[in-house]
Write an enzyme that holds these catalytic residues in place. Structure first.
Site, mmCIF file in Angstrom:
data_model
loop_
_atom_site.group_PDB
_atom_site.id
_atom_site.type_symbol
_atom_site.label_atom_id
_atom_site.label_comp_id
_atom_site.label_asym_id
_atom_site.label_seq_id
_atom_site.Cartn_x
_atom_site.Cartn_y
_atom_site.Cartn_z
ATOM 1 C CE1 TYR A 167 42.914 36.835 45.285
ATOM 2 C CE2 TYR A 167 43.181 36.875 47.653
ATOM 3 C CZ TYR A 167 42.440 37.162 46.530
ATOM 4 O OH TYR A 167 41.222 37.770 46.645
ATOM 5 C CB CYS A 168 48.345 38.203 41.932
ATOM 6 S SG CYS A 168 49.593 37.022 41.378
ATOM 7 C CG HIS A 169 45.337 36.159 36.655
ATOM 8 N ND1 HIS A 169 43.965 36.030 36.594
ATOM 9 C CD2 HIS A 169 45.819 35.504 35.578
ATOM 10 C CE1 HIS A 169 43.643 35.330 35.523
ATOM 11 N NE2 HIS A 169 44.752 35.001 34.879
#
Length: 107
Positions: free
Chosen positions: A64-66
């Site tokens: 996951y990221c932003h």
């Protein structure tokens, strides 16, 4: 060509209880300093080529990221390197927060 699967925040929340889940935050250091999903490891996307071979191939790996863009690149990268149980959190930490889930401090 191998592919990865896209999951939503609710699905990830259910998966977190799995013993063999590896959760990886590919955001930058300054982003992670604001909070991380509990149990996640921090591997910035730029470091993934040097670090991915230490990840267990038999585990489920969720990136996951932003917003889900960088983590999709990370998931694609692992899928291309013969990892099979690879996921991307659609919407990233934005979707996680919007679903009402919390963050913890980076340890």
């Amino acid at each position: 060509m191998s592919a990865f699967m896209t999951i939503d925040a609710e699905t990830l929340h259910g998966m977190i209880k799995q013993d063999d889940l590896v959760l990886i935050d590919v955001r930058n250091d300054d982003e992670v300093a604001r909070g991380i999903i509990q149990g996640a490891k921090h591997i910035p996307l730029a470091n993934l080529p040097q670090a991915f071979d230490k990840l267990p191939k038999k585990s489920s790996i969720v990136f996951y990221c932003h917003s889900g863009i960088r983590s999709a690149h990370a998931a694609s990268y692992l899928a291309e390197h013969d990892y099979h149980d690879v996921y991307n959190l659609a919407g990233g930490v934005i979707a996680w927060a919007n679903a009402g889930y919390t963050f913890s401090a980076l340890k």
